[in-house]
Design a protein around this motif. Structure first.
Motif, PDB file in Angstrom:
ATOM      1  N   LEU A  12       0.849  -1.187   0.000  1.00 12.69           N
ATOM      2  CA  LEU A  12       0.000   0.000   0.000  1.00 12.69           C
ATOM      3  C   LEU A  12       0.884   1.237   0.000  1.00 12.69           C
ATOM      4  O   LEU A  12       1.730   1.413   0.876  1.00 12.69           O
ATOM      5  CB  LEU A  12      -0.912   0.013   1.236  1.00 12.69           C
ATOM      6  N   VAL A  13       0.692   2.065  -1.035  1.00 10.29           N
ATOM      7  CA  VAL A  13       1.357   3.360  -1.136  1.00 10.29           C
ATOM      8  C   VAL A  13       0.272   4.414  -0.993  1.00 10.29           C
ATOM      9  O   VAL A  13      -0.775   4.328  -1.640  1.00 10.29           O
ATOM     10  CB  VAL A  13       2.079   3.507  -2.496  1.00 10.29           C
ATOM     11  N   SER A  14       0.499   5.387  -0.136  1.00  5.50           N
ATOM     12  CA  SER A  14      -0.510   6.416   0.117  1.00  5.50           C
ATOM     13  C   SER A  14      -0.995   7.060  -1.177  1.00  5.50           C
ATOM     14  O   SER A  14      -0.201   7.446  -2.038  1.00  5.50           O
ATOM     15  CB  SER A  14       0.089   7.498   1.029  1.00  5.50           C
ATOM     16  N   GLY A  15      -2.312   7.146  -1.333  1.00 10.33           N
ATOM     17  CA  GLY A  15      -2.909   7.758  -2.512  1.00 10.33           C
ATOM     18  C   GLY A  15      -3.020   6.841  -3.715  1.00 10.33           C
ATOM     19  O   GLY A  15      -3.446   7.276  -4.785  1.00 10.33           O
ATOM     20  N   LYS A  29      11.893 -15.760  -3.351  1.00  8.86           N
ATOM     21  CA  LYS A  29      12.213 -14.350  -3.602  1.00  8.86           C
ATOM     22  C   LYS A  29      11.097 -13.706  -4.423  1.00  8.86           C
ATOM     23  O   LYS A  29      10.737 -14.212  -5.486  1.00  8.86           O
ATOM     24  CB  LYS A  29      13.536 -14.212  -4.358  1.00  8.86           C
ATOM     25  N   PHE A  30      10.574 -12.597  -3.927  1.00 12.78           N
ATOM     26  CA  PHE A  30       9.466 -11.908  -4.586  1.00 12.78           C
ATOM     27  C   PHE A  30       9.795 -10.426  -4.729  1.00 12.78           C
ATOM     28  O   PHE A  30      10.499  -9.858  -3.885  1.00 12.78           O
ATOM     29  CB  PHE A  30       8.187 -12.061  -3.765  1.00 12.78           C
ATOM     30  N   MET A  31       9.260  -9.807  -5.780  1.00 13.57           N
ATOM     31  CA  MET A  31       9.565  -8.402  -6.008  1.00 13.57           C
ATOM     32  C   MET A  31       8.393  -7.686  -6.654  1.00 13.57           C
ATOM     33  O   MET A  31       7.617  -8.271  -7.410  1.00 13.57           O
ATOM     34  CB  MET A  31      10.809  -8.255  -6.884  1.00 13.57           C
ATOM     35  N   ILE A  32       8.296  -6.383  -6.332  1.00 12.96           N
ATOM     36  CA  ILE A  32       7.294  -5.524  -6.954  1.00 12.96           C
ATOM     37  C   ILE A  32       7.944  -4.173  -7.218  1.00 12.96           C
ATOM     38  O   ILE A  32       8.824  -3.737  -6.462  1.00 12.96           O
ATOM     39  CB  ILE A  32       6.041  -5.383  -6.051  1.00 12.96           C
ATOM     40  N   THR A  33       7.553  -3.533  -8.306  1.00 12.12           N
ATOM     41  CA  THR A  33       8.110  -2.234  -8.676  1.00 12.12           C
ATOM     42  C   THR A  33       7.134  -1.123  -8.310  1.00 12.12           C
ATOM     43  O   THR A  33       5.933  -1.235  -8.544  1.00 12.12           O
ATOM     44  CB  THR A  33       8.398  -2.190 -10.196  1.00 12.12           C
ATOM     45  N   ASN A  41       6.939   8.573   0.283  1.00 18.22           N
ATOM     46  CA  ASN A  41       7.712   8.674   1.522  1.00 18.22           C
ATOM     47  C   ASN A  41       7.494   7.489   2.458  1.00 18.22           C
ATOM     48  O   ASN A  41       8.385   7.129   3.218  1.00 18.22           O
ATOM     49  CB  ASN A  41       7.379   9.977   2.250  1.00 18.22           C
ATOM     50  N   TYR A  42       6.286   6.905   2.431  1.00 18.18           N
ATOM     51  CA  TYR A  42       5.976   5.767   3.300  1.00 18.18           C
ATOM     52  C   TYR A  42       5.277   4.688   2.496  1.00 18.18           C
ATOM     53  O   TYR A  42       4.522   4.977   1.564  1.00 18.18           O
ATOM     54  CB  TYR A  42       5.047   6.182   4.448  1.00 18.18           C
ATOM     55  N   ILE A  43       5.528   3.432   2.876  1.00 13.78           N
ATOM     56  CA  ILE A  43       4.804   2.303   2.288  1.00 13.78           C
ATOM     57  C   ILE A  43       4.383   1.364   3.410  1.00 13.78           C
ATOM     58  O   ILE A  43       4.971   1.365   4.493  1.00 13.78           O
ATOM     59  CB  ILE A  43       5.669   1.526   1.268  1.00 13.78           C
ATOM     60  N   CYS A  44       3.350   0.592   3.131  1.00 14.64           N
ATOM     61  CA  CYS A  44       2.935  -0.470   4.040  1.00 14.64           C
ATOM     62  C   CYS A  44       3.017  -1.785   3.281  1.00 14.64           C
ATOM     63  O   CYS A  44       2.446  -1.905   2.193  1.00 14.64           O
ATOM     64  CB  CYS A  44       1.508  -0.233   4.544  1.00 14.64           C
ATOM     65  N   VAL A  45       3.754  -2.734   3.829  1.00 18.92           N
ATOM     66  CA  VAL A  45       3.873  -4.070   3.234  1.00 18.92           C
ATOM     67  C   VAL A  45       3.203  -5.047   4.189  1.00 18.92           C
ATOM     68  O   VAL A  45       3.388  -4.954   5.406  1.00 18.92           O
ATOM     69  CB  VAL A  45       5.351  -4.454   3.010  1.00 18.92           C
ATOM     70  N   ALA A  87       3.781  -4.051   8.205  1.00 14.01           N
ATOM     71  CA  ALA A  87       4.723  -3.051   8.717  1.00 14.01           C
ATOM     72  C   ALA A  87       4.701  -1.835   7.805  1.00 14.01           C
ATOM     73  O   ALA A  87       4.489  -1.946   6.596  1.00 14.01           O
ATOM     74  CB  ALA A  87       6.131  -3.629   8.800  1.00 14.01           C
ATOM     75  N   ILE A  88       4.906  -0.661   8.419  1.00 10.73           N
ATOM     76  CA  ILE A  88       5.006   0.595   7.678  1.00 10.73           C
ATOM     77  C   ILE A  88       6.470   1.002   7.673  1.00 10.73           C
ATOM     78  O   ILE A  88       7.136   0.993   8.706  1.00 10.73           O
ATOM     79  CB  ILE A  88       4.133   1.686   8.323  1.00 10.73           C
ATOM     80  N   PHE A  89       6.979   1.363   6.490  1.00 19.11           N
ATOM     81  CA  PHE A  89       8.377   1.732   6.349  1.00 19.11           C
ATOM     82  C   PHE A  89       8.507   3.136   5.766  1.00 19.11           C
ATOM     83  O   PHE A  89       7.768   3.518   4.860  1.00 19.11           O
ATOM     84  CB  PHE A  89       9.104   0.749   5.431  1.00 19.11           C
TER      85      PHE A  89
END
Length: 201
Positions: A12-15, A29-33, A41-45, A87-89
């Motif tokens: 989740l990216v704000s907006g 191993k997993f990845m997302i762009t 500025n912040y993301i939630c995974v 978690a929020i990073f």
């Protein structure tokens, strides 16, 4: 071509809309762009709840802000687990270039950068291995926060007491009454007790 993953992870990216389209690079191993990541500025995974981590494993969450002329700079953000499924990073302090020759080898070092956008990688690892790496990141963030707090506190003190400075002596040296330092301390302590994060605003 990377295989789609059955929505084990979410981002989740704000907006923006929630995304679950992580790609599998290897079995664990997993990845997302993240496109147009310069404003993020912040993301939630998080775990979606459809698939738990295998017993005894956790998900190490990595961040990469690639440089087209260098290998990706994968940095460990933190850990997800079945007991801590989200978690929020904060990314704003990580979006900078590093000397890639000094970077440690980690789970994502072998994979090339797919785009010039930011990337989030999740590596399913034995809990013991991943948790040994986590305190290094947390310690670094704690030091960074302490340095920022100290700088703001000293700046606040200087701004406050300088307004009480008076020129004294034959050289007209600015001097500050000790009472003004005491007043600043009392005010600062009161604000800190009311809101420990007041200095961040």
């Amino acid at each position: 071509m990377a295989d789609p993953v059955p929505a084990m992870f979410g981002l989740l990216v704000s907006g923006r809309l929630v995304r679950t389209d992580f790609e599998r690079l290897e079995e664990t191993k997993f990845m997302i762009t993240i496109n147009s990541a310069e404003s993020v500025n912040y993301i939630c995974v998080f775990l979606t709840g459809l698939l738990p981590f295998p017993e005894g494993t956790v998900g190490a969450v990595y961040f990469s802000w690639p440089d087209e002329q260098a290998k990706p700079n994968w940095q460990l953000l933190g850990i997800l687990s079945n007991n801590k499924p989200s978690a929020i990073f904060k990314l704003s302090n990580l979006k900078q270039q590093f000397d890639s020759s000094c970077l440690p080898i980690n789970a994502f070092s072998q994979f090339p950068s797919i785009t010039v956008n930011a990337q989030i990688g999740i590596s399913i690892e034995p809990a013991m291995n991943a948790e040994l790496q986590a305190p290094i990141t947390e310690s670094s963030q704690n030091v960074s926060t302490f340095v920022e707090f100290t700088q703001k506190m000293v700046q606040n003190l200087y701004n406050y007491v300088s307004s009480y400075a008076v020129e004294r002596g034959p050289t007209q040296t600015p001097m500050v009454p000790l009472l003004s330092v005491q007043k600043w301390y009392e005010n600062f302590e009161r604000k800190l007790n009311l809101n420990p994060n007041f200095w961040k605003s």
